[in-house]
Design an enzyme around this catalytic site. Structure first.
Site, PDB file in Angstrom:
ATOM      1  N   GLY A  15       0.949  -1.418   0.164  1.00 17.36           N
ATOM      2  CA  GLY A  15       0.063  -0.117  -0.242  1.00 17.36           C
ATOM      3  C   GLY A  15       0.491   1.154   0.055  1.00 17.36           C
ATOM      4  O   GLY A  15       2.289   1.176   0.610  1.00 17.36           O
ATOM      5  N   ARG A  19      -3.194   8.344   0.828  1.00 19.73           N
ATOM      6  CA  ARG A  19      -4.385   8.790   1.979  1.00 19.73           C
ATOM      7  C   ARG A  19      -4.193   9.432   3.045  1.00 19.73           C
ATOM      8  O   ARG A  19      -4.301  10.111   3.443  1.00 19.73           O
ATOM      9  CB  ARG A  19      -5.390   8.066   1.903  1.00 19.73           C
ATOM     10  CG  ARG A  19      -6.408   7.391   1.017  1.00 19.73           C
ATOM     11  CD  ARG A  19      -7.972   7.115   0.992  1.00 19.73           C
ATOM     12  NE  ARG A  19      -7.233   5.007   1.029  1.00 19.73           N
ATOM     13  CZ  ARG A  19      -7.814   3.954   1.631  1.00 19.73           C
ATOM     14  NH1 ARG A  19      -8.597   4.524   1.946  1.00 19.73           N
ATOM     15  NH2 ARG A  19      -7.788   2.325   1.202  1.00 19.73           N
ATOM     16  N   ASP A 106      -0.372  -3.396   7.834  1.00 19.12           N
ATOM     17  CA  ASP A 106      -0.995  -2.414   8.637  1.00 19.12           C
ATOM     18  C   ASP A 106      -1.893  -2.241   9.160  1.00 19.12           C
ATOM     19  O   ASP A 106      -2.572  -1.392   9.530  1.00 19.12           O
ATOM     20  CB  ASP A 106      -1.210  -1.382   7.146  1.00 19.12           C
ATOM     21  CG  ASP A 106      -2.735  -1.697   6.217  1.00 19.12           C
ATOM     22  OD1 ASP A 106      -2.456  -2.706   6.919  1.00 19.12           O
ATOM     23  OD2 ASP A 106      -3.169  -1.080   5.747  1.00 19.12           O
ATOM     24  N   TYR A 369      29.523  22.518  29.619  1.00 12.84           N
ATOM     25  CA  TYR A 369      29.346  21.810  27.955  1.00 12.84           C
ATOM     26  C   TYR A 369      30.855  20.408  28.561  1.00 12.84           C
ATOM     27  O   TYR A 369      31.754  21.082  28.698  1.00 12.84           O
ATOM     28  CB  TYR A 369      29.766  22.398  26.819  1.00 12.84           C
ATOM     29  CG  TYR A 369      29.514  21.424  25.355  1.00 12.84           C
ATOM     30  CD1 TYR A 369      29.049  20.259  25.272  1.00 12.84           C
ATOM     31  CD2 TYR A 369      31.028  20.837  25.161  1.00 12.84           C
ATOM     32  CE1 TYR A 369      29.900  19.202  24.795  1.00 12.84           C
ATOM     33  CE2 TYR A 369      31.224  19.629  24.394  1.00 12.84           C
ATOM     34  CZ  TYR A 369      30.801  19.490  23.602  1.00 12.84           C
ATOM     35  OH  TYR A 369      30.662  18.522  22.794  1.00 12.84           O
TER      36      TYR A 369
END
Length: 465
Positions: A15, A19, A106, A369
């Site tokens: 797929g 969409r 899916d 740092y």
């Protein structure tokens, strides 16, 4: 139990993401930070099914990167689920005499227990096909499972083709199947695309089996979420919400305190110890492990890291690092990959630690740092300290021994070593090794010129507004 290690699987993953409004294949859309197809991969791995073929479409290379252990075939034309399985004929031929699961890439909530139990039923009943079904209060849009008087599946009726009686059925097709490979190969040859869409439907295999007098069983899943998939971003959000809530409930049941669930997202691979409190805005990703009696959050992101018992982490980001017990860090601290903070370390606001080891009871209070460094026990960093690890071409390490004091606004230019017990004066830029128990001062000597400022003002006149 039947040995699933001898079975194989086909994952339908062709797929596209149209969409979803995505440039990626749909199966790569993520649920709790993990592509949907990887959820299926995890389920198959838990079942012991190693021989898996993915049917891929556009974006195949991206999917292969996500599941490199799968073999794959390409579906060049999108002509239905039956057509997708046809593309894996050679894979099926190599597994004649066995059984094959077909899953949707899916539908991320298909779990190992459901797949195993469906296989048990498949083998026990000697079925040609066993499909997984689910019971939904609102089955609108799903194909209905029609059973005969013996309880076997006689057909799957799609919503558009269902009469009023069939529409009242709440058992639906979850889209996962077990097939006898020999039967499936024969049935694929019998599929026809004589429908309005001109597609080959895998569900038509049920009718082929029934016409041959073969058994078609249906295993009803205990959890209806196994049928859930997503076709668009709204559907994907629903999957994420379902998965998020399931994870929250899992941790609550295990003794984790979640004061307010707003913004709390916990990935499935995360482990959290008893009596740990998770505050709003906390996101835990990857294979993160949190110990007992910790307070995590608010507004904290931890990924692929280990946090020991009794730690307090406030408004921080931690990646691929290890924190031992009773560490307090934050707010606004960033612990970057390959760092190890040992017991009792305190890291304050606006501090960044990267690829460094900081030993027990060392304090890095603020605006500092620490990169590519090995720091000893009981070291104190003053505000504004920087381990200068990069010369524009290569990176180098800084080594700081135990019991050192690093004054404010100091620069330690790597590669450099600070011996144990040493004291670095504030404002120093250290370029050479400092021996143990020494004081290092590396700054310009202060010069005071009395009256200079007054004379300047008289010379220049009033300040312009």
């Amino acid at each position: 139990m039947e040995n699933l290690e001898q079975a194989c699987a086909i994952v339908l993953a062709a797929g596209d993401g149209k969409r979803m409004r995505s440039a990626r294949p749909k199966v790569l859309c993520e649920v709790l930070f993990r592509p949907m197809i990887c959820w299926i991969s995890d389920t198959l791995g838990e079942c012991g099914i190693q021989d898996v073929c993915a049917v891929l479409g556009a974006g195949a290379d991206l999917v292969r990167q996500a599941v490199p252990q799968f073999s794959w075939v390409e579906q060049k034309e999108r002509l239905g689920t039956g057509h997708a399985v046809m593309q894996a004929r050679a894979f099926l031929e190599s597994h004649r005499g066995g059984d094959c699961a077909v899953l949707c890439g899916d539908a991320p909530f298909m779990d190992a227990d459901t797949l195993k139990n469906a296989y048990l039923l498949h083998k026990k009943e000697g079925a040609a096909v066993t499909l997984v079904s689910a019971w939904l209060d609102n089955p609108t849009g799903y194909g209905r499972i029609v059973r005969d008087e013996k309880g076997d599946v006689s057909s799957i009726v799609e919503q558009a083709d269902a009469d009023e009686e069939t529409l009242r059925i709440r058992e639906i097709n979850a889209g996962t199947y077990w097939f006898s490979v020999d039967f499936l190969l024969d049935a694929l040859n019998r599929l026809r695309a004589d429908n309005a869409q001109g597609e080959y439907y895998l569900t038509d295999v049920i009718g082929i089996a029934a016409a041959q007098g073969r058994r078609v069983c249906g295993y009803q899943a205990a959890d209806s979420r196994v049928a859930m998939g997503a076709n668009d971003r709204k559907g994907l959000l629903r999957l994420n919400e379902m998965a998020r809530q399931a994870e929250l409930e899992r941790h609550l049941d295990a003794g984790v305190e979640i004061v307010c669930a707003d913004g709390v997202v916990i990935a499935p691979g995360v482990s959290i110890g008893q009596d740990t409190t998770i505050l709003p805005g906390t996101i835990l990703k990857g294979k993160t492990i949190i110990g007992k009696n910790c307070v995590i959050g608010p507004d904290t992101v931890i990924e692929d890291s280990t946090v020991g018992d009794g730690c307090q982490i406030n408004a921080c980001q931690i990646e691929k690092s290890r924190l031992d017990e009773k560490i307090k860090i934050g707010p606004f601290t960033h612990v970057r990959p390959n760092s190890h903070l040992k017991a009792g370390v305190k890291i304050g606001n606006f501090v960044e630690v990267k690829n460094s080891v900081i030993d027990e009871n060392t304090a890095v209070a603020h605006l500092t740092y620490v990169g590519d460094s090995d720091v000893g026990k009981n070291v104190n960093f003053g505000c504004g300290t920087v381990t200068v690890n990069f010369d524009g071409h290569d990176k180098y390490r800084t080594v700081i021994g135990d019991d050192c004091f690093i004054g404010c606004n100091s620069n330690l230019i790597a590669p450099v070593e600070i011996g144990s017990g040493s004291y670095i004066a504030a404002g120093s830029t250290i370029t050479d090794r400092v021996p143990e128990d020494a004081l290092a001062v590396a700054r310009a000597r202060q010069v005071v010129k009395p009256g200079w400022a007054k004379a300047r003002r008289l010379r220049l006149g009033p300040r312009k507004k």
